[in-house]
Design a protein around this motif. Structure first.
Motif, PDB file in Angstrom:
ATOM      1  N   ILE A  72       0.844  -1.192   0.000  1.00 47.04           N
ATOM      2  CA  ILE A  72       0.000   0.000   0.000  1.00 47.04           C
ATOM      3  C   ILE A  72       0.881   1.244   0.000  1.00 47.04           C
ATOM      4  O   ILE A  72       1.992   1.254   0.548  1.00 47.04           O
ATOM      5  CB  ILE A  72      -0.970   0.004   1.199  1.00 47.04           C
ATOM      6  CG1 ILE A  72      -0.192  -0.021   2.518  1.00 47.04           C
ATOM      7  CG2 ILE A  72      -1.950  -1.147   1.119  1.00 47.04           C
ATOM      8  CD1 ILE A  72      -1.068   0.119   3.742  1.00 47.04           C
ATOM      9  N   THR A  73       0.397   2.328  -0.603  1.00 50.61           N
ATOM     10  CA  THR A  73       1.153   3.575  -0.706  1.00 50.61           C
ATOM     11  C   THR A  73       0.622   4.677   0.198  1.00 50.61           C
ATOM     12  O   THR A  73       1.318   5.674   0.424  1.00 50.61           O
ATOM     13  CB  THR A  73       1.137   4.077  -2.160  1.00 50.61           C
ATOM     14  OG1 THR A  73      -0.223   4.270  -2.584  1.00 50.61           O
ATOM     15  CG2 THR A  73       1.830   3.080  -3.084  1.00 50.61           C
ATOM     16  N   SER A  74      -0.592   4.530   0.719  1.00 51.87           N
ATOM     17  CA  SER A  74      -1.166   5.552   1.589  1.00 51.87           C
ATOM     18  C   SER A  74      -1.924   4.875   2.717  1.00 51.87           C
ATOM     19  O   SER A  74      -2.672   3.915   2.480  1.00 51.87           O
ATOM     20  CB  SER A  74      -2.100   6.474   0.800  1.00 51.87           C
ATOM     21  OG  SER A  74      -2.660   7.459   1.640  1.00 51.87           O
ATOM     22  N   LEU A  75      -1.719   5.392   3.945  1.00 51.72           N
ATOM     23  CA  LEU A  75      -2.343   4.784   5.123  1.00 51.72           C
ATOM     24  C   LEU A  75      -2.836   5.890   6.046  1.00 51.72           C
ATOM     25  O   LEU A  75      -2.074   6.781   6.440  1.00 51.72           O
ATOM     26  CB  LEU A  75      -1.340   3.893   5.863  1.00 51.72           C
ATOM     27  CG  LEU A  75      -1.826   3.218   7.153  1.00 51.72           C
ATOM     28  CD1 LEU A  75      -3.041   2.332   6.881  1.00 51.72           C
ATOM     29  CD2 LEU A  75      -0.704   2.412   7.781  1.00 51.72           C
ATOM     30  N   ASP A  76      -4.132   5.786   6.390  1.00 52.61           N
ATOM     31  CA  ASP A  76      -4.758   6.754   7.288  1.00 52.61           C
ATOM     32  C   ASP A  76      -5.084   6.059   8.597  1.00 52.61           C
ATOM     33  O   ASP A  76      -5.994   5.228   8.668  1.00 52.61           O
ATOM     34  CB  ASP A  76      -6.024   7.322   6.647  1.00 52.61           C
ATOM     35  CG  ASP A  76      -6.646   8.445   7.495  1.00 52.61           C
ATOM     36  OD1 ASP A  76      -6.090   8.763   8.571  1.00 52.61           O
ATOM     37  OD2 ASP A  76      -7.685   8.987   7.062  1.00 52.61           O
ATOM     38  N   LEU A  77      -4.322   6.399   9.652  1.00 48.03           N
ATOM     39  CA  LEU A  77      -4.540   5.854  10.992  1.00 48.03           C
ATOM     40  C   LEU A  77      -4.970   6.948  11.962  1.00 48.03           C
ATOM     41  O   LEU A  77      -4.734   6.839  13.180  1.00 48.03           O
ATOM     42  CB  LEU A  77      -3.259   5.186  11.493  1.00 48.03           C
ATOM     43  CG  LEU A  77      -2.848   3.893  10.779  1.00 48.03           C
ATOM     44  CD1 LEU A  77      -1.463   3.447  11.241  1.00 48.03           C
ATOM     45  CD2 LEU A  77      -3.875   2.787  11.045  1.00 48.03           C
ATOM     46  N   SER A  78      -5.609   7.973  11.491  1.00 45.72           N
ATOM     47  CA  SER A  78      -6.017   9.081  12.356  1.00 45.72           C
ATOM     48  C   SER A  78      -7.179   8.675  13.261  1.00 45.72           C
ATOM     49  O   SER A  78      -7.929   7.736  12.967  1.00 45.72           O
ATOM     50  CB  SER A  78      -6.416  10.287  11.495  1.00 45.72           C
ATOM     51  OG  SER A  78      -7.490   9.960  10.642  1.00 45.72           O
ATOM     52  N   PHE A  79      -7.273   9.390  14.388  1.00 41.36           N
ATOM     53  CA  PHE A  79      -8.345   9.193  15.378  1.00 41.36           C
ATOM     54  C   PHE A  79      -8.385   7.736  15.861  1.00 41.36           C
ATOM     55  O   PHE A  79      -9.423   7.080  15.866  1.00 41.36           O
ATOM     56  CB  PHE A  79      -9.700   9.602  14.797  1.00 41.36           C
ATOM     57  CG  PHE A  79      -9.806  11.057  14.507  1.00 41.36           C
ATOM     58  CD1 PHE A  79     -10.173  11.947  15.514  1.00 41.36           C
ATOM     59  CD2 PHE A  79      -9.557  11.549  13.237  1.00 41.36           C
ATOM     60  CE1 PHE A  79     -10.287  13.298  15.242  1.00 41.36           C
ATOM     61  CE2 PHE A  79      -9.669  12.887  12.970  1.00 41.36           C
ATOM     62  CZ  PHE A  79     -10.029  13.779  13.975  1.00 41.36           C
ATOM     63  N   HIS A 121       3.930   6.247   0.792  1.00 37.90           N
ATOM     64  CA  HIS A 121       4.253   7.617   0.391  1.00 37.90           C
ATOM     65  C   HIS A 121       3.541   8.638   1.264  1.00 37.90           C
ATOM     66  O   HIS A 121       3.993   9.784   1.358  1.00 37.90           O
ATOM     67  CB  HIS A 121       3.856   7.839  -1.074  1.00 37.90           C
ATOM     68  CG  HIS A 121       4.748   7.149  -2.047  1.00 37.90           C
ATOM     69  ND1 HIS A 121       4.544   7.221  -3.410  1.00 37.90           N
ATOM     70  CD2 HIS A 121       5.837   6.370  -1.870  1.00 37.90           C
ATOM     71  CE1 HIS A 121       5.472   6.521  -4.028  1.00 37.90           C
ATOM     72  NE2 HIS A 121       6.258   5.983  -3.110  1.00 37.90           N
ATOM     73  N   SER A 122       2.428   8.236   1.867  1.00 39.35           N
ATOM     74  CA  SER A 122       1.651   9.152   2.698  1.00 39.35           C
ATOM     75  C   SER A 122       1.202   8.411   3.951  1.00 39.35           C
ATOM     76  O   SER A 122       0.683   7.290   3.860  1.00 39.35           O
ATOM     77  CB  SER A 122       0.432   9.678   1.923  1.00 39.35           C
ATOM     78  OG  SER A 122      -0.401  10.469   2.753  1.00 39.35           O
ATOM     79  N   LEU A 123       1.405   9.075   5.125  1.00 37.41           N
ATOM     80  CA  LEU A 123       1.026   8.471   6.401  1.00 37.41           C
ATOM     81  C   LEU A 123       0.358   9.535   7.259  1.00 37.41           C
ATOM     82  O   LEU A 123       0.948  10.593   7.539  1.00 37.41           O
ATOM     83  CB  LEU A 123       2.248   7.905   7.118  1.00 37.41           C
ATOM     84  CG  LEU A 123       2.007   7.313   8.512  1.00 37.41           C
ATOM     85  CD1 LEU A 123       1.012   6.144   8.447  1.00 37.41           C
ATOM     86  CD2 LEU A 123       3.321   6.859   9.139  1.00 37.41           C
ATOM     87  N   ASN A 124      -0.882   9.239   7.685  1.00 36.42           N
ATOM     88  CA  ASN A 124      -1.651  10.164   8.513  1.00 36.42           C
ATOM     89  C   ASN A 124      -1.807   9.545   9.901  1.00 36.42           C
ATOM     90  O   ASN A 124      -2.528   8.568  10.080  1.00 36.42           O
ATOM     91  CB  ASN A 124      -3.014  10.441   7.894  1.00 36.42           C
ATOM     92  CG  ASN A 124      -3.790  11.514   8.641  1.00 36.42           C
ATOM     93  OD1 ASN A 124      -3.329  12.034   9.657  1.00 36.42           O
ATOM     94  ND2 ASN A 124      -4.976  11.853   8.150  1.00 36.42           N
ATOM     95  N   LEU A 125      -1.120  10.153  10.897  1.00 40.30           N
ATOM     96  CA  LEU A 125      -1.217   9.707  12.292  1.00 40.30           C
ATOM     97  C   LEU A 125      -1.844  10.774  13.171  1.00 40.30           C
ATOM     98  O   LEU A 125      -1.671  10.750  14.403  1.00 40.30           O
ATOM     99  CB  LEU A 125       0.180   9.362  12.822  1.00 40.30           C
ATOM    100  CG  LEU A 125       0.929   8.230  12.109  1.00 40.30           C
ATOM    101  CD1 LEU A 125       2.321   8.086  12.701  1.00 40.30           C
ATOM    102  CD2 LEU A 125       0.165   6.915  12.233  1.00 40.30           C
ATOM    103  N   SER A 126      -2.555  11.691  12.609  1.00 41.52           N
ATOM    104  CA  SER A 126      -3.114  12.800  13.380  1.00 41.52           C
ATOM    105  C   SER A 126      -4.159  12.304  14.386  1.00 41.52           C
ATOM    106  O   SER A 126      -4.787  11.250  14.205  1.00 41.52           O
ATOM    107  CB  SER A 126      -3.752  13.829  12.428  1.00 41.52           C
ATOM    108  OG  SER A 126      -4.828  13.250  11.715  1.00 41.52           O
ATOM    109  N   SER A 127      -4.320  13.098  15.457  1.00 36.47           N
ATOM    110  CA  SER A 127      -5.315  12.839  16.513  1.00 36.47           C
ATOM    111  C   SER A 127      -5.088  11.494  17.190  1.00 36.47           C
ATOM    112  O   SER A 127      -6.035  10.763  17.508  1.00 36.47           O
ATOM    113  CB  SER A 127      -6.741  12.928  15.942  1.00 36.47           C
ATOM    114  OG  SER A 127      -6.980  14.200  15.382  1.00 36.47           O
TER     115      SER A 127
END
Length: 369
Positions: free
Chosen positions: A50-57, A76-82
Motif C-alpha cells: 500500500i502507498t497511503s495509510l490513514d490511521l487518524s483518530f 508515500h503518505s502516512l496520517n497519524l493525526s489525533s
C-alpha cells in the motif's frame, strides 16, 4: 431447525472474524483507510504494497524501540493525526525511506528526539500543528534533506534559536502562526528571519503591551534591546562615545572606557625609548668628537738628514738667532732652497755628494795653510 440455527451462527462468526481481521477499507489505488477504528496497532492484515495509510483518530501506542510500521516500506503518505503519541522515540520512522507526507498534527507531542525523523530523507511535507512543542533543536531538522513544507502552527513555541532558523532557511514553506511568542530580545533573530522570508502574520503573545502585534514589524525599541548609537566624529574632538539605550533611559557604557589605556602606555613607552636612544647616540658622537680633538697634535718637522724631532727643534732654536744675523749674507741659493722647501715635501740627500766634494777640496788647502 437445529441445522438452520447452526448455519446462522457459523455465518455470523465468519462475518465477525472477517470484520475483525480487516477493519480498514482499501481501494484500487493502494490507499488504506483505518480512520476511527480505535486501533492500538496498525493491522497486520493490510497488504505490504500500500502507498497511503490513514490511521487518524485511533489510540496507537508508539513503540519505545524499533519502528512503528515495519511491514509497509512503500508508503508515500502516512496520517497519524489525533493520536495520543506524546513522545516520538528515535528512528521510529526509519524504515519509511519513500515517505513524502507525514501528518502528526493534534498528537499532543511535547518533545521531539533529535533522531525522531532519522531515515526520512525523501520527506516533502511534515505537519506538526496543534501539538505542545516548546523548543526546536538543530539536529531535529538535519535528516530532512528534501523538506519543502513545515507546519508548526499552534504549538507552545516562545522562541527559536538562530541555529534552527538558519537550518529552516532551506525550507521554502514554514508556518509559525498561533504560537505564544515572547517579544523581547530573544525574538530578535526570528524578527529578522520573518522580514527576509516575508512570511504571513506572526504575532506576539506577550508582553501585554505588544500582544497582537506582528513580530516582523517590531523595532529594537519595541523589543527593549540595547542599541549602540555612535556620535559623529566632527561633533567633538573627544574620543567617540558609545551610549546604550535601554527603554527610555540612556546609560554610559560600562567596561569599555578602560580599553584604551594599554595603547596609551605603549605609546608613551615607545616615545621615551626613542628619546633615550637619540640622546645616547648624540652623546656618544659628542664624546667621540671631543676625544679625537684631544688627541690631535701638529705633526713635528724633521730635518733633511732624518734626525729626531727633539734634535730638530733644539737645532732650530739655536740656529734661529744665527740665521737672523747672517740673513744679510745669505746667498741666492739659500733663498731658492727656502722657496723649494715651501712645497711641504722634505727631500732626502738635499746636498748631493758631487757638491760636497769640491767644497772639501777647497777646504783642504785652507787647512794645510
Amino acid at each position: 431447525m437445529a441445522a438452520a440455527c447452526l448455519l446462522m451462527v457459523c455465518g455470523l462468526l465468519c462475518a465477525w472474524s472477517v470484520g475483525t481481521a480487516q477493519p480498514c477499507s482499501l481501494n484500487r489505488q493502494g490507499w488504506a483507510d483505518c480512520n476511527g477504528k480505535s486501533l492500538l496497532h496498525a493491522p497486520s492484515s493490510l497488504p505490504s504494497n500500500i502507498t497511503s495509510l490513514d490511521l487518524s483518530f485511533n489510540s496507537l501506542v508508539m513503540p519505545r524501540h524499533g519502528t512503528l510500521l515495519m511491514h509497509f516500506p512503500s508508503l508515500h503518505s502516512l496520517n497519524l493525526s489525533s493520536n495520543a503519541l506524546l513522545v516520538l522515540s528515535p528512528a521510529v520512522f526509519s524504515n519509511l525511506g519513500a515517505l513524502h507526507l507525514l501528518d502528526l498534527s493534534s498528537c499532543s507531542i511535547a518533545y521531539l528526539h533529535r533522531d525522531a525523523f532519522q531515515g526520512l530523507g525523501s520527506l516533502h511535507t511534515l505537519l506538526l500543528s496543534n501539538n505542545s512543542l516548546q523548543e526546536l533543536e538543530v539536529p531535529f531538522f538535519l535528516p530532512l534533506k528534501a523538506l519543502f513544507q513545515l507546519d508548526l502552527q499552534h504549538n507552545a513555541l516562545v522562541s527559536v534559536d538562530a541555529g534552527s532558523l538558519q537550518v529552516m532557511e532551506a525550507v521554502p514553506q514554514v508556518r509559525l502562526e498561533g504560537n505564544p511568542w515572547v517579544c523581547d530580545c530573544t525574538v530578535y533573530p526570528l524578527r529578522r528571519w520573518l522580514q527576509r522570508r516575508q512570511a504571513v502574520q506572526v504575532t506576539c503573545a506577550s508582553p501585554p503591551g505588544l500582544r497582537g502585534r506582528e513580530v516582523a514589524a517590531l523595532d529594537s525599541q519595541d523589543l527593549g534591546c540595547p542599541v549602540k548609537q555612535r556620535f559623529p566624529r566632527g561633533a567633538s574632538t573627544a574620543p567617540q562615545i558609545t551610549a546604550v539605550t535601554q527603554g527610555n533611559t540612556t546609560t554610559p557604557p560600562t567596561g569599555k572606557g578602560g580599553r584604551s589605556w594599554p595603547y596609551l602606555v605603549a605609546f608613551l613607552v615607545a616615545a621615551i625609548s626613542i628619546s633615550i636612544l637619540i640622546a645616547l647616540a648624540a652623546k656618544c658622537k659628542l664624546v667621540h668628537k671631543n676625544f679625537a680633538s684631544y688627541r690631535h697634535r701638529p705633526l713635528p718637522e724633521t730635518s733633511s738628514t732624518g734626525g729626531s724631532p727633539m734634535e730638530d727643534s733644539s737645532s732650530w732654536d739655536r740656529g734661529s738667532s744665527g740665521l737672523e744675523a747672517s740673513e744679510s749674507h745669505s746667498t741666492p741659493g739659500a733663498a731658492d732652497l727656502q722657496v723649494d722647501d715651501d712645497d711641504g715635501f722634505i727631500e732626502d740627500n738635499y746636498i748631493q755628494p758631487s757638491e760636497q766634494l769640491p767644497e772639501g777640496e777647497e777646504r783642504e788647502p785652507h787647512l794645510s795653510i
